[in-house]
Design an enzyme around this catalytic site. Structure first.
Site, mmCIF file in Angstrom:
data_model
loop_
_atom_site.group_PDB
_atom_site.id
_atom_site.type_symbol
_atom_site.label_atom_id
_atom_site.label_comp_id
_atom_site.label_asym_id
_atom_site.label_seq_id
_atom_site.Cartn_x
_atom_site.Cartn_y
_atom_site.Cartn_z
ATOM 1 N N ARG A 47 -9.619 35.342 -56.044
ATOM 2 C CA ARG A 47 -8.853 36.436 -56.638
ATOM 3 C C ARG A 47 -7.447 36.437 -56.035
ATOM 4 O O ARG A 47 -7.283 36.255 -54.833
ATOM 5 C CB ARG A 47 -9.573 37.745 -56.329
ATOM 6 C CG ARG A 47 -9.009 38.959 -56.976
ATOM 7 C CD ARG A 47 -9.749 40.216 -56.517
ATOM 8 N NE ARG A 47 -11.139 40.246 -56.949
ATOM 9 C CZ ARG A 47 -12.136 40.696 -56.199
ATOM 10 N NH1 ARG A 47 -11.927 41.142 -54.992
ATOM 11 N NH2 ARG A 47 -13.357 40.699 -56.666
ATOM 12 N N ARG A 54 -7.475 47.633 -48.948
ATOM 13 C CA ARG A 54 -8.130 48.665 -49.740
ATOM 14 C C ARG A 54 -8.247 49.930 -48.902
ATOM 15 O O ARG A 54 -8.107 49.888 -47.679
ATOM 16 C CB ARG A 54 -9.525 48.201 -50.149
ATOM 17 C CG ARG A 54 -9.502 46.875 -50.905
ATOM 18 C CD ARG A 54 -10.854 46.195 -50.853
ATOM 19 N NE ARG A 54 -10.777 44.855 -51.401
ATOM 20 C CZ ARG A 54 -11.628 44.375 -52.287
ATOM 21 N NH1 ARG A 54 -12.615 45.117 -52.744
ATOM 22 N NH2 ARG A 54 -11.505 43.148 -52.728
ATOM 23 N N ASP A 125 -13.833 50.951 -51.191
ATOM 24 C CA ASP A 125 -13.661 49.520 -50.983
ATOM 25 C C ASP A 125 -13.185 48.819 -52.249
ATOM 26 O O ASP A 125 -12.723 47.690 -52.198
ATOM 27 C CB ASP A 125 -14.960 48.877 -50.488
ATOM 28 C CG ASP A 125 -14.727 47.471 -49.972
ATOM 29 O OD1 ASP A 125 -13.776 47.280 -49.181
ATOM 30 O OD2 ASP A 125 -15.462 46.552 -50.376
ATOM 31 N N ASN A 126 -13.288 49.480 -53.390
ATOM 32 C CA ASN A 126 -12.798 48.918 -54.643
ATOM 33 C C ASN A 126 -11.526 49.634 -55.106
ATOM 34 O O ASN A 126 -11.197 49.616 -56.290
ATOM 35 C CB ASN A 126 -13.874 49.000 -55.724
ATOM 36 C CG ASN A 126 -15.025 48.068 -55.426
ATOM 37 O OD1 ASN A 126 -14.852 47.032 -54.799
ATOM 38 N ND2 ASN A 126 -16.210 48.437 -55.844
ATOM 39 N N ASP A 135 -11.863 44.063 -58.104
ATOM 40 C CA ASP A 135 -13.324 43.966 -58.084
ATOM 41 C C ASP A 135 -13.940 44.448 -59.384
ATOM 42 O O ASP A 135 -14.246 45.614 -59.557
ATOM 43 C CB ASP A 135 -13.922 44.713 -56.895
ATOM 44 C CG ASP A 135 -15.341 44.228 -56.613
ATOM 45 O OD1 ASP A 135 -16.012 43.754 -57.566
ATOM 46 O OD2 ASP A 135 -15.780 44.321 -55.472
#
Length: 179
Positions: A47, A54, A125-126, A135
């Site tokens: 990615r 994050r 976390d996303n 994500d």
């Protein structure tokens, strides 16, 4: 392989729709079998994003009571992502950083809502501090408008439903502020 290909396709779709997003540089088969609801061929997604920091990154260091690491992360993020922030070191600089993250997140989630995107697991976390979608695990585009639409087998209570995304964004931003 399926989830990795989905990440590639969804990130390209979001890019094409002009939604701030990370992108998949490549998908590579590992030759291993992974267990997701059933055995599947494994893959790795490479990615690319303006940043991979994050909200969860800040939470990690806050949970370890490491304020110097958080200051370092804030300074790094400002230098890398928000170079126009001119506040002096200290609380004003951290506040300017926070305001930029919030503004970027609001813009991104607004774009999600515009195109009917549902981020199936919109946890900290996303949530990228760069304001990019990151994500594409469980996610989807709504087929027909309904605010309660969810797209995650683990979201049985509708926490991450399409219509809840603004309130989850606010919750995530409060977690960043706490750090």
């Amino acid at each position: 392989m399926g989830p990795a290909v989905r990440e590639f396709l969804m990130s390209e779709a979001m890019f094409g729709l002009r939604v701030p997003t990370s992108r998949s540089l490549c998908v590579v088969a590992t030759g291993e079998t992974v267990l997701r609801e059933e055995p599947q061929p494994g893959a790795i997604v490479t990615r690319v994003a303006r940043s991979h920091l994050r909200v969860g990154t800040f939470q990690y260091f806050a949970a370890r009571k490491n304020p110097s690491a958080i200051r370092t992360l804030v300074d790094y993020a400002i230098e890398r992502l928000f170079a126009d922030v001119e506040a002096a070191p200290g609380p004003e600089r951290a506040l300017a950083f926070f305001e930029r993250v919030v503004a970027g997140q609001i813009a991104t989630v607004t774009e999600w809502m515009r195109v009917g995107f549902i981020h199936g697991v919109m946890n900290t976390d996303n949530t990228s501090i760069s304001g990019e979608t990151i994500d594409f695990g469980p996610c989807a585009m709504m087929n027909a408008f309904h605010p309660a639409t969810v797209f995650s087998s683990i979201d049985t209570g509708g926490r991450y439903a399409y219509g809840n995304q603004p309130s989850i964004l606010a919750w995530n931003m409060v977690r960043l502020a706490e750090c």
